[in-house]
Design a protein around this motif. Structure first.
Motif, mmCIF file in Angstrom:
data_model
loop_
_atom_site.group_PDB
_atom_site.id
_atom_site.type_symbol
_atom_site.label_atom_id
_atom_site.label_comp_id
_atom_site.label_asym_id
_atom_site.label_seq_id
_atom_site.Cartn_x
_atom_site.Cartn_y
_atom_site.Cartn_z
ATOM 1 N N HIS A 137 -8.915 16.140 -70.518
ATOM 2 C CA HIS A 137 -9.746 15.543 -69.472
ATOM 3 C C HIS A 137 -9.871 16.484 -68.268
ATOM 4 C CE1 HIS A 137 -9.026 11.749 -71.631
ATOM 5 N NE2 HIS A 137 -7.740 12.033 -71.572
ATOM 6 N N GLY A 138 -10.988 16.347 -67.543
ATOM 7 C CA GLY A 138 -11.151 17.032 -66.263
ATOM 8 C C GLY A 138 -10.996 18.534 -66.332
ATOM 9 N N ILE A 139 -11.761 19.192 -67.203
ATOM 10 C CA ILE A 139 -11.677 20.642 -67.356
ATOM 11 C C ILE A 139 -12.569 21.308 -66.314
ATOM 12 C CG2 ILE A 139 -12.099 22.581 -68.895
ATOM 13 C CD1 ILE A 139 -11.582 20.674 -71.239
ATOM 14 N N GLU A 140 -11.963 21.962 -65.363
ATOM 15 C CA GLU A 140 -12.711 22.614 -64.271
ATOM 16 C C GLU A 140 -13.366 23.894 -64.760
ATOM 17 O OE1 GLU A 140 -11.936 24.318 -59.730
ATOM 18 O OE2 GLU A 140 -10.273 23.546 -60.946
ATOM 19 N N LYS A 141 -14.614 24.113 -64.345
ATOM 20 C CA LYS A 141 -15.350 25.321 -64.705
ATOM 21 C C LYS A 141 -15.466 26.243 -63.496
ATOM 22 C CE LYS A 141 -18.977 23.101 -66.280
ATOM 23 N NZ LYS A 141 -20.279 22.839 -66.953
ATOM 24 N N SER A 142 -15.765 27.504 -63.763
ATOM 25 C CA SER A 142 -15.803 28.496 -62.685
ATOM 26 C C SER A 142 -16.953 28.252 -61.704
ATOM 27 C CB SER A 142 -15.933 29.905 -63.277
ATOM 28 O OG SER A 142 -17.103 30.004 -64.082
ATOM 29 N N ASN A 143 -17.984 27.503 -62.110
ATOM 30 C CA ASN A 143 -19.117 27.255 -61.213
ATOM 31 C C ASN A 143 -18.901 26.055 -60.298
ATOM 32 O OD1 ASN A 143 -19.451 25.041 -62.879
ATOM 33 N ND2 ASN A 143 -21.466 25.626 -63.634
ATOM 34 N N GLY A 144 -17.701 25.465 -60.358
ATOM 35 C CA GLY A 144 -17.394 24.322 -59.515
ATOM 36 C C GLY A 144 -17.578 22.990 -60.192
ATOM 37 N N GLY A 145 -18.242 22.959 -61.352
ATOM 38 C CA GLY A 145 -18.393 21.718 -62.104
ATOM 39 C C GLY A 145 -17.188 21.473 -62.999
ATOM 40 N N ASP A 146 -17.289 20.446 -63.818
ATOM 41 C CA ASP A 146 -16.198 20.172 -64.741
ATOM 42 C C ASP A 146 -16.706 19.454 -65.980
ATOM 43 O OD1 ASP A 146 -16.613 17.651 -63.446
ATOM 44 O OD2 ASP A 146 -14.642 17.019 -64.126
ATOM 45 N N ILE A 147 -15.889 19.489 -67.035
ATOM 46 C CA ILE A 147 -16.165 18.775 -68.273
ATOM 47 C C ILE A 147 -15.325 17.506 -68.234
ATOM 48 C CG2 ILE A 147 -16.016 18.876 -70.794
ATOM 49 C CD1 ILE A 147 -16.076 21.988 -70.430
ATOM 50 N N ASP A 148 -15.967 16.351 -68.299
ATOM 51 C CA ASP A 148 -15.238 15.085 -68.161
ATOM 52 C C ASP A 148 -14.160 14.941 -69.228
ATOM 53 O OD1 ASP A 148 -16.889 14.532 -66.049
ATOM 54 O OD2 ASP A 148 -18.187 13.154 -67.156
ATOM 55 N N HIS A 149 -14.543 15.136 -70.496
ATOM 56 C CA HIS A 149 -13.599 14.995 -71.603
ATOM 57 C C HIS A 149 -13.968 15.976 -72.708
ATOM 58 C CE1 HIS A 149 -12.833 11.044 -69.737
ATOM 59 N NE2 HIS A 149 -14.133 10.864 -69.800
ATOM 60 N N LEU A 150 -12.959 16.470 -73.410
ATOM 61 C CA LEU A 150 -13.171 17.310 -74.580
ATOM 62 C C LEU A 150 -12.376 16.683 -75.730
ATOM 63 C CD1 LEU A 150 -14.723 19.947 -75.141
ATOM 64 C CD2 LEU A 150 -12.526 21.138 -75.015
ATOM 65 N N LEU A 151 -13.091 16.253 -76.762
ATOM 66 C CA LEU A 151 -12.470 15.600 -77.916
ATOM 67 C C LEU A 151 -12.445 16.582 -79.073
ATOM 68 C CD1 LEU A 151 -11.358 12.850 -78.963
ATOM 69 C CD2 LEU A 151 -13.676 12.393 -79.809
ATOM 70 N N ILE A 152 -11.262 16.800 -79.659
ATOM 71 C CA ILE A 152 -11.059 17.793 -80.713
ATOM 72 C C ILE A 152 -10.410 17.111 -81.903
ATOM 73 C CG2 ILE A 152 -9.994 20.014 -81.279
ATOM 74 C CD1 ILE A 152 -9.648 20.361 -78.156
ATOM 75 N N GLY A 153 -11.031 17.229 -83.073
ATOM 76 C CA GLY A 153 -10.453 16.553 -84.222
ATOM 77 C C GLY A 153 -11.101 16.935 -85.528
#
Length: 272
Positions: A137-153
């Motif tokens: 959750h909450g993966i910060e990006k270098s441009n100041g935005g973020d990825i809410d969730h990343l689901l891996i499976g």
């Protein structure tokens, strides 16, 4: 032409919209955007019915991962953790309660709505763990935005963007969405751009191609309609994300753990 984005929380959506129209003619300062990799043609399928393919091995050697310290381990993040830090700079609980009683709107309302939406979707995603899924959750990006969730499976990797629109009627087209028939918002285009970004980042550190799909999840809405041509982004309401659970055939258990070991590094996203 130079475009200045003054409100950072809209940055990802504005960049996605510009990229959708300008394509390779778009560059971002101060760091030039990386050349966009060709996006494979979208398979002909209905939403919720994925194609199954084993990831191909890449010929080039993957990059080495940086050291992982506890403070940079994204596996420690809770849903909405990044929004919490921003919301803490807003009004106090007492001030918020007073504003609610007086029915006063605030510029902070969207942040609190976003936080609630991420928490609700995060709870749904955590329930997929027994089926072999891992979530960050909450993966910060270098441009100041973020990825809410990343689901891996087993069914691949899903970049998940949440939108909280209580009681609203939502329509989603190929690149835009409309809330209560209002102005078009580049929700779908932003989700596609985010999935491309995730694919590029993970691809640098994996010896196999990582299948990444964009997902757009709406929280608290009254109705949801999708354009007949919308196949590139999976569109769900919050309780419908459970449909991702049974998906399989894209990543082996070993590949799932390797992708997660890459994705949990905060620095791999900030370096991108």
């Amino acid at each position: 032409m130079t475009v200045t984005i003054k409100v950072r929380k809209y940055q990802d959506e504005v960049l996605a919209l510009l990229q959708h129209h300008l394509g390779e003619g778009l560059s971002v300062s101060p760091t030039p955007s990386s050349p966009r990799e060709p996006r494979p043609a979208a398979p002909s399928r209905q939403p919720g019915h994925p194609t199954h393919a084993t990831p191909k091995h890449r010929s080039e050697r993957p990059a080495a991962l940086p050291p992982l310290s506890p403070s940079e381990d994204l596996a420690r993040n809770r849903p909405g953790s990044r929004v919490v830090g921003i919301a803490e700079r807003g009004p106090s609980t007492v001030q918020r309660l007073k504003a609610k009683l007086l029915r006063q709107s605030s510029e902070w309302d969207s942040w609190y709505a976003g936080l609630e939406g991420e928490r609700r979707v995060g709870r749904e995603l955590e329930r997929l763990s027994p089926l072999g899924w891992r979530v960050l959750h909450g993966i910060e990006k270098s441009n100041g935005g973020d990825i809410d969730h990343l689901l891996i499976g087993p069914g691949g990797v899903f970049s998940i963007n949440t939108k909280n629109h209580q009681g609203a009627s939502v329509w989603v087209g190929d690149s835009m969405a409309k809330v209560n028939g209002g102005k078009p918002r580049p929700y779908a285009a932003a989700s596609q751009a985010e999935a491309d970004f995730v694919r590029r980042v993970l691809g640098r550190y994996c010896a196999f191609e990582v299948p990444v799909e964009p997902v757009l999840v709406f929280v608290g809405i009254a109705s949801l309609n999708r354009a007949a041509t919308q196949y590139t982004v999976r569109i769900y309401q919050e309780r419908e994300v459970a449909a991702l659970g049974p998906l399989a055939g894209r990543l082996t258990p070993e590949q799932v753990e390797h992708v997660r070991s890459v994705a949990r590094h905060r620095r791999v996203w900030l370096r991108a």
